[in-house]
Design a protein around this motif. Structure first.
Motif, PDB file in Angstrom:
ATOM      1  N   VAL A  77       0.740  -1.294  -0.067  1.00 27.25           N
ATOM      2  CA  VAL A  77      -0.097   0.020  -0.184  1.00 27.25           C
ATOM      3  C   VAL A  77       1.043   1.424   0.073  1.00 27.25           C
ATOM      4  CG1 VAL A  77      -2.075   1.253   1.433  1.00 27.25           C
ATOM      5  CG2 VAL A  77      -1.491  -1.059   1.141  1.00 27.25           C
ATOM      6  N   VAL A  78       0.688   2.134  -1.324  1.00 25.20           N
ATOM      7  CA  VAL A  78       1.081   3.223  -1.377  1.00 25.20           C
ATOM      8  C   VAL A  78       0.904   4.525  -1.354  1.00 25.20           C
ATOM      9  CG1 VAL A  78       3.230   1.497  -1.765  1.00 25.20           C
ATOM     10  CG2 VAL A  78       1.917   3.696  -3.678  1.00 25.20           C
ATOM     11  N   PRO A  79       0.960   5.680  -1.064  1.00 19.23           N
ATOM     12  CA  PRO A  79       0.943   6.889  -1.169  1.00 19.23           C
ATOM     13  C   PRO A  79       0.747   6.694  -3.050  1.00 19.23           C
ATOM     14  CG  PRO A  79       1.912   7.116   0.228  1.00 19.23           C
ATOM     15  CD  PRO A  79       2.874   5.694  -0.279  1.00 19.23           C
ATOM     16  N   TYR A 133      -5.657  -1.179  11.220  1.00 17.48           N
ATOM     17  CA  TYR A 133      -5.232  -1.097   9.621  1.00 17.48           C
ATOM     18  C   TYR A 133      -5.652   0.182   9.058  1.00 17.48           C
ATOM     19  CZ  TYR A 133      -4.658  -6.366   8.766  1.00 17.48           C
ATOM     20  OH  TYR A 133      -3.674  -7.795   8.908  1.00 17.48           O
ATOM     21  N   ASP A 134      -7.047   1.268  10.001  1.00 16.79           N
ATOM     22  CA  ASP A 134      -7.399   2.191   9.882  1.00 16.79           C
ATOM     23  C   ASP A 134      -6.362   3.130  10.156  1.00 16.79           C
ATOM     24  OD1 ASP A 134      -7.420   1.443  11.961  1.00 16.79           O
ATOM     25  OD2 ASP A 134      -9.326   2.814  12.288  1.00 16.79           O
ATOM     26  N   ALA A 135      -5.156   3.008  11.074  1.00 17.89           N
ATOM     27  CA  ALA A 135      -4.154   3.539  11.726  1.00 17.89           C
ATOM     28  C   ALA A 135      -3.295   3.580  10.203  1.00 17.89           C
ATOM     29  CB  ALA A 135      -4.116   3.260  13.293  1.00 17.89           C
ATOM     30  N   SER A 141      -1.834   7.299   3.647  1.00 18.79           N
ATOM     31  CA  SER A 141      -2.509   8.406   3.026  1.00 18.79           C
ATOM     32  C   SER A 141      -1.868  10.159   3.795  1.00 18.79           C
ATOM     33  CB  SER A 141      -3.509   8.437   3.170  1.00 18.79           C
ATOM     34  OG  SER A 141      -3.875   7.236   2.914  1.00 18.79           O
ATOM     35  N   ALA A 142      -1.164   9.922   5.078  1.00 22.87           N
ATOM     36  CA  ALA A 142      -0.581  11.501   5.252  1.00 22.87           C
ATOM     37  C   ALA A 142       0.728  11.142   4.807  1.00 22.87           C
ATOM     38  CB  ALA A 142      -0.515  11.325   6.596  1.00 22.87           C
ATOM     39  N   SER A 160      -9.419   6.964   0.618  1.00 26.53           N
ATOM     40  CA  SER A 160      -8.260   7.713   1.296  1.00 26.53           C
ATOM     41  C   SER A 160      -7.136   8.079   0.428  1.00 26.53           C
ATOM     42  CB  SER A 160      -7.546   6.692   2.821  1.00 26.53           C
ATOM     43  OG  SER A 160      -8.696   6.990   2.840  1.00 26.53           O
ATOM     44  N   GLY A 161      -6.356   7.875  -1.120  1.00 24.42           N
ATOM     45  CA  GLY A 161      -4.916   8.355  -1.721  1.00 24.42           C
ATOM     46  C   GLY A 161      -3.785   7.443  -1.393  1.00 24.42           C
TER      47      GLY A 161
END
Length: 206
Positions: A77-79, A133-135, A141-142, A160-161
């Motif tokens: 998972v990456v931005p 996982y939400d954290a 995403s940040a 979520s980007g």
């Protein structure tokens, strides 16, 4: 009354839905569910603190009766603006040059990634450790790192980007297991639940 203990991946991907179906069929059964890491799941079953445990991998599993529950798949998972974001697939070793966000120390996922990195001659030193996982997705995403996570657990955060990238690794395909001390000694309600979960063995998330 059934005492059920399960790891986070199984709950977020499959177990919540499976329990909802079971309780509709058996509304008089009370299910107590606790979330624990896989090694704690198997220990609680062995110590009779739980009737049924669901986990990915644990050395204590050899002392249990174990049945396949579900299969899941891990992805990177990456931005969306990350250097790897345009890739369709990537090997895990290539990701180690970037900052990672990982599940907390002691979790099966963190231990597995550390072991895989060590086998390739690298260390695994995530910048951040989280417990959900939400954290994890919030951190990615940040722009605070990348992560490895089960596809079905993070797909609901699609707005979520971030982008999901396939991992070219055999270990990215994982087996989730259901373990008990002895099937023939389970309470009646626990046997009902176990039989309800059994038809899902060896299936993958949609």
């Amino acid at each position: 009354h059934v005492r059920l203990v399960a790891n986070l991946s199984s709950i977020t991907q499959f177990l919540a839905h499976d329990l909802a179906g079971f309780l509709k069929l058996h509304p008089r059964v009370k299910v107590d569910l606790e979330e624990r890491i896989s090694t704690t799941v198997t220990r609680m079953v062995l110590e009779n603190a739980a009737d049924i445990g669901i986990f990915t991998e644990s050395p204590d599993a050899r002392q249990l009766e174990v049945i396949p529950y579900r299969q899941d798949r891990l992805a990177l998972v990456v931005p969306r603006d990350h250097a790897l974001a345009e890739r369709e697939a990537v090997g895990f070793e290539e990701t180690l040059q970037y900052e990672h966000v990982a599940m907390h120390r002691g979790s099966a996922a963190n231990d597995m990634l550390a072991r895989v990195a060590g086998q390739s001659g690298h260390g695994f030193a995530p910048r951040f450790h989280v417990t959900s996982y939400d954290a994890m997705i919030a951190m990615v995403s940040a722009g605070l790192g990348i992560c490895v996570a089960p596809i079905a657990s993070v797909r609901r955060f699609v707005q979520s980007g971030f982008k999901l990238i396939d991992l070219n690794e055999a270990w990215a395909e994982r087996q989730l297991y259901m373990g008990v001390r002895r099937r023939d000694s389970l309470p009646a309600a626990a046997r009902l639940l176990m039989e309800h979960l059994r038809p899902h063995e060896n299936t993958r998330p949609a």
